[in-house]
Design a protein around this motif. Sequence first.
Motif, short mmCIF file in Angstrom:
data_model
loop_
_atom_site.label_atom_id
_atom_site.label_comp_id
_atom_site.label_asym_id
_atom_site.label_seq_id
_atom_site.Cartn_x
_atom_site.Cartn_y
_atom_site.Cartn_z
N SER A 433 0.81 -1.22 0.00
CA SER A 433 0.00 0.00 0.00
C SER A 433 0.84 1.27 0.00
O SER A 433 0.32 2.37 -0.10
CB SER A 433 -0.90 0.03 1.24
OG SER A 433 -0.10 0.34 2.38
N LEU A 434 2.15 1.11 0.14
CA LEU A 434 2.98 2.30 0.39
C LEU A 434 3.08 3.26 -0.80
O LEU A 434 3.29 4.44 -0.63
CB LEU A 434 4.41 1.87 0.81
CG LEU A 434 4.50 1.19 2.18
CD1 LEU A 434 5.91 0.73 2.45
CD2 LEU A 434 4.05 2.14 3.28
N ARG A 435 2.95 2.72 -2.02
CA ARG A 435 3.11 3.54 -3.22
C ARG A 435 4.39 4.36 -3.12
O ARG A 435 4.40 5.57 -3.37
CB ARG A 435 1.88 4.44 -3.43
CG ARG A 435 0.59 3.63 -3.55
CD ARG A 435 -0.70 4.41 -3.74
NE ARG A 435 -0.55 5.63 -4.49
CZ ARG A 435 -0.78 6.86 -4.00
NH1 ARG A 435 -1.13 7.00 -2.73
NH2 ARG A 435 -0.66 7.91 -4.76
N ALA A 436 5.45 3.71 -2.75
CA ALA A 436 6.73 4.38 -2.54
C ALA A 436 7.83 3.32 -2.60
O ALA A 436 7.55 2.14 -2.39
CB ALA A 436 6.73 5.07 -1.16
N PRO A 437 9.09 3.65 -2.92
CA PRO A 437 9.52 5.03 -3.21
C PRO A 437 9.00 5.51 -4.58
O PRO A 437 8.83 4.71 -5.51
CB PRO A 437 11.04 4.91 -3.23
CG PRO A 437 11.31 3.48 -3.55
CD PRO A 437 10.18 2.70 -2.96
N VAL A 438 8.77 6.80 -4.68
CA VAL A 438 8.33 7.40 -5.92
C VAL A 438 9.54 7.60 -6.83
O VAL A 438 10.60 8.10 -6.39
CB VAL A 438 7.63 8.76 -5.64
CG1 VAL A 438 7.31 9.47 -6.95
CG2 VAL A 438 6.39 8.55 -4.79
N ARG A 439 9.41 7.16 -8.10
CA ARG A 439 10.51 7.39 -9.05
C ARG A 439 10.48 8.85 -9.51
O ARG A 439 9.47 9.33 -10.00
CB ARG A 439 10.35 6.49 -10.29
CG ARG A 439 10.81 5.08 -10.06
CD ARG A 439 11.35 4.49 -11.40
NE ARG A 439 11.51 3.04 -11.25
CZ ARG A 439 10.50 2.18 -11.41
NH1 ARG A 439 9.29 2.61 -11.71
NH2 ARG A 439 10.71 0.89 -11.26
N ARG A 440 11.56 9.55 -9.27
CA ARG A 440 11.59 10.97 -9.66
C ARG A 440 12.68 11.20 -10.69
O ARG A 440 13.73 10.59 -10.63
CB ARG A 440 11.83 11.83 -8.43
CG ARG A 440 10.63 11.80 -7.49
CD ARG A 440 10.71 12.77 -6.34
NE ARG A 440 9.44 12.78 -5.63
CZ ARG A 440 9.10 11.89 -4.70
NH1 ARG A 440 9.93 10.95 -4.35
NH2 ARG A 440 7.90 11.95 -4.13
N PHE A 441 12.39 12.04 -11.64
CA PHE A 441 13.43 12.36 -12.62
C PHE A 441 14.17 13.61 -12.14
O PHE A 441 13.59 14.46 -11.47
CB PHE A 441 12.84 12.58 -14.03
CG PHE A 441 11.71 13.57 -14.03
CD1 PHE A 441 11.99 14.94 -14.16
CD2 PHE A 441 10.39 13.16 -13.92
CE1 PHE A 441 10.95 15.86 -14.16
CE2 PHE A 441 9.35 14.08 -13.91
CZ PHE A 441 9.62 15.44 -14.05
N ASN A 442 15.47 13.66 -12.46
CA ASN A 442 16.25 14.83 -12.06
C ASN A 442 15.99 15.95 -13.03
O ASN A 442 16.28 15.82 -14.22
CB ASN A 442 17.77 14.49 -12.05
CG ASN A 442 18.09 13.66 -10.80
OD1 ASN A 442 17.32 13.66 -9.85
ND2 ASN A 442 19.22 12.95 -10.83
N SER A 443 15.49 17.02 -12.53
CA SER A 443 15.31 18.17 -13.44
C SER A 443 16.70 18.78 -13.67
O SER A 443 17.52 18.84 -12.77
CB SER A 443 14.37 19.19 -12.80
OG SER A 443 14.83 19.51 -11.50
N ALA A 444 16.93 19.21 -14.91
CA ALA A 444 18.25 19.79 -15.22
C ALA A 444 18.48 21.01 -14.36
O ALA A 444 17.59 21.84 -14.20
CB ALA A 444 18.30 20.17 -16.69
N SER A 445 19.65 21.08 -13.77
CA SER A 445 19.92 22.20 -12.87
C SER A 445 20.25 23.45 -13.64
O SER A 445 20.82 23.39 -14.74
CB SER A 445 21.06 21.85 -11.92
OG SER A 445 22.15 21.33 -12.63
#
Length: 445
Positions: A433-445
């Motif tokens: 049920s955790l729905r985690a960890p969320v995959r996040r993309f690195n926004s270009a700095s």
Amino acid sequence: MFHHFTSSVMLTGGIDPHTHLAMEFMGTETIDDFFSGQAAALAGGTTMHIDFVIPVNGSLVAGFEAYERKAKKSCMDYGFHMAITKWDESVSREMEIMVKEKGINSFKFFMAYKGSLMINDELLLQGLKRCKSLGALAMVHAENGDAVFEGQKRMIELGITGPEGHALSRPAVLEGEATARAIRLARFVNTPLYIVHVMSIDAMEEISKARKSGQKVIGEPVVSGLVLDDSGLWDPDFITAAKYVMSPPIRESGHDKALQAALSTGVLQLVGTDHCVFNSTQKALGIDDFRKIPNGVNGIEERMHLVWDTMVESGQISVTDYVRITSTECARIFNLYPRKGAILTGSDADIIIFNPNSSFEISASSHHSRTDTNVFDGRKGKGKVEVTIVGGRVVWQDDELKVVPGSGKYIEMPPFSYLFNGIDKSDAKYLSSLRAPVRRFNSAS
């Protein structure tokens, strides 16, 4: 479950889930040892008890060996719970030895007795996690030890040094707080929890709320809390007042009736005694300071009689319920059923013959405990244990005990009782049920 003949009924022998025989505590040792305490139990229709092993300098193995020696003189079946008084890697390892090799399936944590037995939340969490992994039941003495320490200081500053100061220093709100905290931490870990000696409405209501939400929480009232109120602590005679000192304390009138009602409706599941007796000389260690009165009352011999009189005779519960709360449920919780707690083919022949029409009278002069006082002194009621049969042997008949030291057996209790059913499934459900960890993309700095 029970069979009627003439005026008596045949019932399963009682199992007392909570006793302290030959326990070193508060600078002395309880006056009843494994022979006298068990003889008293048999005279009162209890055919097995579970005692608490106290570690020696934190070591569970050393504690277990010490209690094995103490129990050599036993005359009835007994099991052990184990107290946890400190935490480190070796205690964690020893818990596994206790469960896998020594037949212990429950561990007790004291949230009270600051400076001696008390553990903090960090240790309680580690202990709950370890209990869960071993399939052992976590038990707690639920009072806020830090707040009790404050309450004791407050009473002494007010010049209240007598036994009444004991009750005033640790009010029911502190039992309610610790009960709620233990229940919530057990929910966080997702492991069953057993609350020993539930003495107040405050604690009982926390247990009720948790059970309604589906949490596996067991509440154990004790006979003193069910049938007494705290008025005795104000007795002008110190010896009389001091005999009532136990923790959590016996509460003011009203809590007793509420606990009886909770027991009759299944909010609380079984009855113990916390039989932990000191004679008047030992209690007098605290003549000038209630903090030094050794805590504890009697009950191992009186439990079966008083529960019958208070609950069955009054019409609050049936005979079947009586067998459940004095025997069967204890056997189930500690994974001994149907060997214990039942009259079935293959069960141990631990049986009592009980006469509902006969009456009893409790007195310090006639009881079998070694102590010279009795908190139920003078109490009369209906229902008497006429015969106690242990493993097919008659040990109590015609008000006479026939017991031999060394005839008792240590009963091993396996882990993973019915309380653990479904724990793995609910854990799996939680993880999915955790729905985690969320995959996040690195926004270009």
